[in-house]
Enzyme design. Structure first.
Site, PDB file in Angstrom:
ATOM      1  N   HIS A   1       0.835  -1.210   0.000  1.00  0.00           N
ATOM      2  CA  HIS A   1       0.000   0.000   0.000  1.00  0.00           C
ATOM      3  C   HIS A   1       0.873   1.266   0.000  1.00  0.00           C
ATOM      4  O   HIS A   1       0.594   2.229  -0.716  1.00  0.00           O
ATOM      5  CB  HIS A   1      -0.900   0.025   1.240  1.00  0.00           C
ATOM      6  CG  HIS A   1      -1.879  -1.102   1.303  1.00  0.00           C
ATOM      7  ND1 HIS A   1      -2.066  -1.876   2.416  1.00  0.00           N
ATOM      8  CD2 HIS A   1      -2.745  -1.591   0.373  1.00  0.00           C
ATOM      9  CE1 HIS A   1      -3.002  -2.781   2.186  1.00  0.00           C
ATOM     10  NE2 HIS A   1      -3.430  -2.637   0.951  1.00  0.00           N
TER      11      HIS A   1
ATOM     12  N   LYS B   1     -17.790  -7.031   8.934  1.00  0.00           N
ATOM     13  CA  LYS B   1     -16.512  -7.718   8.736  1.00  0.00           C
ATOM     14  C   LYS B   1     -15.652  -7.724  10.001  1.00  0.00           C
ATOM     15  O   LYS B   1     -15.473  -6.685  10.617  1.00  0.00           O
ATOM     16  CB  LYS B   1     -15.751  -6.996   7.607  1.00  0.00           C
ATOM     17  CG  LYS B   1     -14.833  -7.911   6.831  1.00  0.00           C
ATOM     18  CD  LYS B   1     -14.365  -7.183   5.592  1.00  0.00           C
ATOM     19  CE  LYS B   1     -12.903  -7.459   5.327  1.00  0.00           C
ATOM     20  NZ  LYS B   1     -12.348  -6.601   4.304  1.00  0.00           N
TER      21      LYS B   1
ATOM     22  N   ARG C   1      -1.675  -5.880  -7.947  1.00  0.00           N
ATOM     23  CA  ARG C   1      -0.539  -6.760  -7.641  1.00  0.00           C
ATOM     24  C   ARG C   1      -0.179  -7.623  -8.830  1.00  0.00           C
ATOM     25  O   ARG C   1       0.976  -7.809  -9.155  1.00  0.00           O
ATOM     26  CB  ARG C   1      -0.865  -7.651  -6.443  1.00  0.00           C
ATOM     27  CG  ARG C   1      -0.600  -6.963  -5.136  1.00  0.00           C
ATOM     28  CD  ARG C   1      -1.198  -7.732  -4.013  1.00  0.00           C
ATOM     29  NE  ARG C   1      -2.637  -7.573  -4.034  1.00  0.00           N
ATOM     30  CZ  ARG C   1      -3.452  -8.149  -3.188  1.00  0.00           C
ATOM     31  NH1 ARG C   1      -3.000  -8.983  -2.300  1.00  0.00           N
ATOM     32  NH2 ARG C   1      -4.746  -7.921  -3.240  1.00  0.00           N
TER      33      ARG C   1
ATOM     34  N   SER D   1      -2.670  -7.663   2.783  1.00  0.00           N
ATOM     35  CA  SER D   1      -3.104  -7.622   4.179  1.00  0.00           C
ATOM     36  C   SER D   1      -3.472  -9.020   4.654  1.00  0.00           C
ATOM     37  O   SER D   1      -3.203  -9.386   5.794  1.00  0.00           O
ATOM     38  CB  SER D   1      -4.316  -6.699   4.328  1.00  0.00           C
ATOM     39  OG  SER D   1      -3.979  -5.387   3.947  1.00  0.00           O
TER      40      SER D   1
HETATM   41  P1  ADP Z   1      -9.711  -4.110  -0.529  1.00  0.00           P
HETATM   42  O1  ADP Z   1     -10.324  -5.028   0.484  1.00  0.00           O
HETATM   43  O2  ADP Z   1     -10.568  -2.983  -0.962  1.00  0.00           O
HETATM   44  O3  ADP Z   1      -9.002  -4.817  -1.662  1.00  0.00           O
HETATM   45  P2  ADP Z   1      -7.131  -3.714   0.667  1.00  0.00           P
HETATM   46  O4  ADP Z   1      -6.865  -3.033   1.955  1.00  0.00           O
HETATM   47  O5  ADP Z   1      -6.862  -5.156   0.548  1.00  0.00           O
HETATM   48  O6  ADP Z   1      -8.620  -3.373   0.332  1.00  0.00           O
HETATM   49  O7  ADP Z   1      -6.354  -2.967  -0.482  1.00  0.00           O
HETATM   50  C1  ADP Z   1      -6.528  -1.628  -0.797  1.00  0.00           C
HETATM   51  C2  ADP Z   1      -5.913  -1.363  -2.143  1.00  0.00           C
HETATM   52  O8  ADP Z   1      -4.545  -1.716  -2.119  1.00  0.00           O
HETATM   53  C3  ADP Z   1      -6.516  -2.166  -3.285  1.00  0.00           C
HETATM   54  O9  ADP Z   1      -6.469  -1.370  -4.448  1.00  0.00           O
HETATM   55  C4  ADP Z   1      -5.593  -3.342  -3.395  1.00  0.00           C
HETATM   56  O10 ADP Z   1      -5.617  -3.902  -4.685  1.00  0.00           O
HETATM   57  C5  ADP Z   1      -4.276  -2.664  -3.133  1.00  0.00           C
HETATM   58  N1  ADP Z   1      -3.218  -3.554  -2.650  1.00  0.00           N
HETATM   59  C6  ADP Z   1      -3.278  -4.493  -1.704  1.00  0.00           C
HETATM   60  N2  ADP Z   1      -2.091  -5.099  -1.529  1.00  0.00           N
HETATM   61  C7  ADP Z   1      -1.250  -4.517  -2.399  1.00  0.00           C
HETATM   62  C8  ADP Z   1       0.134  -4.696  -2.738  1.00  0.00           C
HETATM   63  N3  ADP Z   1       0.906  -5.596  -2.158  1.00  0.00           N
HETATM   64  N4  ADP Z   1       0.634  -3.908  -3.683  1.00  0.00           N
HETATM   65  C9  ADP Z   1      -0.134  -2.987  -4.299  1.00  0.00           C
HETATM   66  N5  ADP Z   1      -1.407  -2.780  -4.051  1.00  0.00           N
HETATM   67  C10 ADP Z   1      -1.968  -3.527  -3.104  1.00  0.00           C
END
Ligand code: ADP
Length: 151
Positions: A17, A41, A90, A127
């Protein structure tokens, strides 16, 4: 003022992120990290803790704001005067799914989504992987921005 929102659950906020925010700041004036609140959630970290720990990372970066929201992302974006929604990608597989959502959001609001690929070394860090490692008692500090604490 070019303002973007970066929505997600950020449970927790990872180096992946962080890399997306860094890339976005190269061409946006302001990035708002929007922590989407989903009542049903179960999360590892409380919303308050997520707000606090992410704000700490960007304490010296006035161009980044961290705000919690509920409801539709496009409504939040409009409320914040953000013309762009950022999504981190990703793998190419993520794109198909995200393009569908971007299409709906464009139809609903006219707001465009910008996709940013993370740096390859962070692409495996999600995450949910961090949550799983924590569940098994592993040290996850290598996957989190420096100084970030989790509960
Ligand atoms: P969501 O549940 O909306 O996917 P996340 O917190 O998992 O929320 O992710 C928020 C954003 O960050 C999304 O656009 C997700 O694709 C992106 N994201 C998650 N992990 C990574 C990563 N390792 N690299 C780049 N972007 C990521």
């Amino acid at each position: 003022m070019k303002r973007a929102i970066f929505p997600g659950s950020f449970d927790p906020f990872t180096l992946g992120h962080h890399s997306i925010v860094k890339r976005a700041l190269a061409f946006m004036d302001e990035v708002i990290i929007g922590i989407g609140i989903n009542e049903g959630k179960r999360c590892l970290m409380s919303v308050e803790k997520r707000l606090e720990s992410i704000r700490k990372i960007y304490a010296d970066e006035p161009r980044v704001k961290v705000i919690a929201y509920s409801g539709l992302t496009v409504d939040f974006a409009q409320e914040q005067g953000a013309g762009i929604i950022l999504r981190g990608i990703r793998t190419v597989k993520d794109l198909e799914y995200e393009e569908g959502i971007a299409d709906i959001n464009r139809k609903l609001s006219g707001i465009e989504t910008v996709f940013l690929f993370t740096e390859p070394e962070y692409s495996a860090i999600s995450s949910s992987v961090v949550r799983e490692l924590l569940h098994y008692g592993k040290d996850v500090s290598a996957f989190l921005p420096e100084g970030m604490e989790i509960d």
